[in-house]
Design a protein around this motif. Structure first.
Motif, short mmCIF file in Angstrom:
data_model
loop_
_atom_site.label_atom_id
_atom_site.label_comp_id
_atom_site.label_asym_id
_atom_site.label_seq_id
_atom_site.Cartn_x
_atom_site.Cartn_y
_atom_site.Cartn_z
N VAL A 145 0.84 -1.21 0.00
CA VAL A 145 0.00 0.00 0.00
C VAL A 145 0.87 1.25 0.00
CG1 VAL A 145 -1.71 1.30 1.33
CG2 VAL A 145 -1.90 -1.19 1.13
N LEU A 146 1.97 1.19 0.75
CA LEU A 146 2.88 2.34 0.79
C LEU A 146 3.42 2.67 -0.60
CD1 LEU A 146 4.68 4.43 2.20
CD2 LEU A 146 6.31 2.57 2.66
N PHE A 147 3.87 1.64 -1.33
CA PHE A 147 4.41 1.89 -2.67
C PHE A 147 3.32 2.40 -3.61
CE2 PHE A 147 7.99 -0.85 -1.32
CZ PHE A 147 9.03 0.01 -1.67
N ALA A 148 2.11 1.90 -3.44
CA ALA A 148 1.01 2.38 -4.28
C ALA A 148 0.72 3.85 -4.01
CB ALA A 148 -0.25 1.53 -4.00
N LEU A 149 0.73 4.23 -2.73
CA LEU A 149 0.50 5.63 -2.39
C LEU A 149 1.62 6.53 -2.89
CD1 LEU A 149 -0.82 5.17 1.26
CD2 LEU A 149 -2.13 5.96 -0.71
N LEU A 150 2.85 6.04 -2.81
CA LEU A 150 3.98 6.83 -3.32
C LEU A 150 3.87 7.03 -4.82
CD1 LEU A 150 6.94 5.29 -1.28
CD2 LEU A 150 5.89 7.55 -0.98
N ALA A 151 3.42 5.98 -5.52
CA ALA A 151 3.25 6.11 -6.98
C ALA A 151 2.16 7.12 -7.29
CB ALA A 151 2.90 4.74 -7.56
N TRP A 161 -5.29 16.95 -3.27
CA TRP A 161 -5.25 15.48 -3.34
C TRP A 161 -3.83 14.94 -3.22
CZ3 TRP A 161 -9.13 12.61 -2.35
CH2 TRP A 161 -10.43 13.04 -2.63
N LYS A 162 -2.89 15.65 -3.80
CA LYS A 162 -1.49 15.22 -3.71
C LYS A 162 -1.02 15.26 -2.27
CE LYS A 162 3.07 16.12 -5.73
NZ LYS A 162 3.15 14.95 -6.61
N ARG A 163 -1.38 16.35 -1.55
CA ARG A 163 -0.96 16.46 -0.14
C ARG A 163 -1.64 15.39 0.71
NH1 ARG A 163 -1.29 21.99 -1.36
NH2 ARG A 163 -3.39 22.15 -0.48
N ALA A 164 -2.91 15.12 0.40
CA ALA A 164 -3.62 14.08 1.17
C ALA A 164 -2.96 12.71 0.98
CB ALA A 164 -5.08 14.03 0.74
N VAL A 165 -2.59 12.41 -0.26
CA VAL A 165 -1.93 11.12 -0.53
C VAL A 165 -0.57 11.07 0.16
CG1 VAL A 165 -0.91 9.70 -2.35
CG2 VAL A 165 -3.16 10.72 -2.68
N GLN A 166 0.14 12.20 0.18
CA GLN A 166 1.44 12.23 0.85
C GLN A 166 1.29 11.97 2.36
OE1 GLN A 166 2.75 16.12 -0.43
NE2 GLN A 166 4.00 15.28 -2.10
N ALA A 169 0.65 8.33 2.80
CA ALA A 169 1.89 7.57 2.61
C ALA A 169 2.77 7.66 3.85
CB ALA A 169 2.64 8.12 1.39
N ALA A 170 2.80 8.82 4.49
CA ALA A 170 3.60 8.95 5.71
C ALA A 170 3.05 8.06 6.82
CB ALA A 170 3.61 10.41 6.16
N LEU A 171 1.73 8.04 6.94
CA LEU A 171 1.11 7.17 7.95
C LEU A 171 1.37 5.70 7.64
CD1 LEU A 171 -2.30 9.02 8.44
CD2 LEU A 171 -0.33 9.02 9.98
N ILE A 177 6.75 0.27 9.30
CA ILE A 177 7.84 0.11 10.27
C ILE A 177 7.36 -0.65 11.50
CG2 ILE A 177 9.39 1.36 11.82
CD1 ILE A 177 9.49 3.59 9.70
N ALA A 178 6.15 -0.30 11.97
CA ALA A 178 5.62 -0.95 13.18
C ALA A 178 5.36 -2.44 12.94
CB ALA A 178 4.33 -0.26 13.61
N THR A 179 4.71 -2.76 11.83
CA THR A 179 4.40 -4.18 11.56
C THR A 179 5.67 -4.99 11.28
OG1 THR A 179 3.96 -3.57 9.26
CG2 THR A 179 2.06 -3.75 10.74
N THR A 180 6.64 -4.35 10.62
CA THR A 180 7.90 -5.05 10.37
C THR A 180 8.62 -5.35 11.70
OG1 THR A 180 8.14 -3.98 8.23
CG2 THR A 180 10.12 -4.94 9.18
N SER A 181 8.61 -4.36 12.60
CA SER A 181 9.25 -4.57 13.91
C SER A 181 8.58 -5.70 14.67
CB SER A 181 9.20 -3.27 14.72
OG SER A 181 9.88 -2.24 14.05
#
Length: 255
Positions: A145-151, A161-166, A169-171, A177-181
């Motif tokens: 999902v992160l890569f999709a949002l970055l794209a 809309w661009k700022r909202a997607v950014q 993506a930050a969230l 990071i949390a799920t990977t940890s």
């Protein structure tokens, strides 16, 4: 948790190299026979069949069924051992926890844990889930999902809309990071073999790793200990109440 619930887990594990030792068809056949024997109260035969599968495969449901066979056969320490192994793979399995609590009622030793900070069993069940790969799967989904949002953020023109997607993506980056940890922590927990269950009827815990050393206290079968180190076959163990000492070889088996 029974044989039926075990089959999907074995399917997931089907890519492991252990398949070379026992393929899925053979494992499924043995599990079906084991379940049939258990239903007929032929617990020794069921245990032998489950154990044969466990030489190649491992899953919480399989350990749960093995624990149930041991419990029915009156071998409470080995029942506890396998319930603990099942919980290590699936901390959120309430049926395993209930049977473990039932088996523990027959343990002689009553060891109170030292007071300390704890988020409780609910957090443990939520964090552990019902299988060891749950956080790894969530981390992968978050990453996708992160890569999709970055794209999308790159493709969208400047604007709201661009700022909202950014922001999204930050969230999602934080979630990744949390799920990977958590997935790394779960993998470490599954590999951890520092705990053991005493299988001998009675064990004298001594102050040094040798016969004749000062007797500190005595433990009985079914008690869980934390193994700190080993010396000459002896194991230095610690109880939840903080008591420590040396246990002779062959008295316990690692979870």
């Amino acid at each position: 948790m029974n044989t039926r619930s075990l089959l999907p887990i074995l399917l997931i594990m089907g890519t492991t190299a252990h398949m070379l030792a026992m393929d899925r068809t053979t494992a499924d056949s043995l599990l079906a026979r084991a379940q049939d024997a258990y239903t007929k109260a032929e617990y020794a035969e069921a245990l032998a069949l489950y154990d044969s599968v466990a030489t190649t495969w491992d899953a919480a449901a399989l350990r749960f069924n093995i624990g149930n066979c041991h419990f029915k056969l009156g071998d409470v320490p080995r029942a506890i051992l396998n319930y603990e192994r099942a919980l290590r793979l699936a901390p959120g399995a309430d049926d395993v926890r209930a049977n473990l609590d039932l088996a523990r009622q027959q343990v002689v030793d009553r060891v109170n844990e030292l007071p300390g900070f704890s988020l409780g069993a609910t957090w443990g069940r939520w964090r552990g889930g019902r299988d060891p790969d749950i956080w790894a799967r969530r981390a992968l989904w978050c990453c996708l999902v992160l890569f999709a949002l970055l794209a999308m953020a790159v493709a969208l023109p400047r604007g709201v809309w661009k700022r909202a997607v950014q922001v999204c993506a930050a969230l999602m980056l934080i979630a990744t990071i949390a799920t990977t940890s958590l997935s790394i922590a779960r993998a470490a927990e599954v590999r951890d073999r520092s705990e053991a269950i005493i299988l001998a009827p009675k064990v004298d815990i001594r102050g040094e790793p040798r016969e004749g050393a000062t007797l500190l206290f005595t433990l009985h079968k079914g008690t869980k200990v934390n193994v700190l180190q080993q010396s000459g076959g002896w194991s230095e163990v610690r109880l939840p109440n903080g008591h420590m000492g040396w246990m002779p070889p062959g008295a316990a088996e690692r979870i």
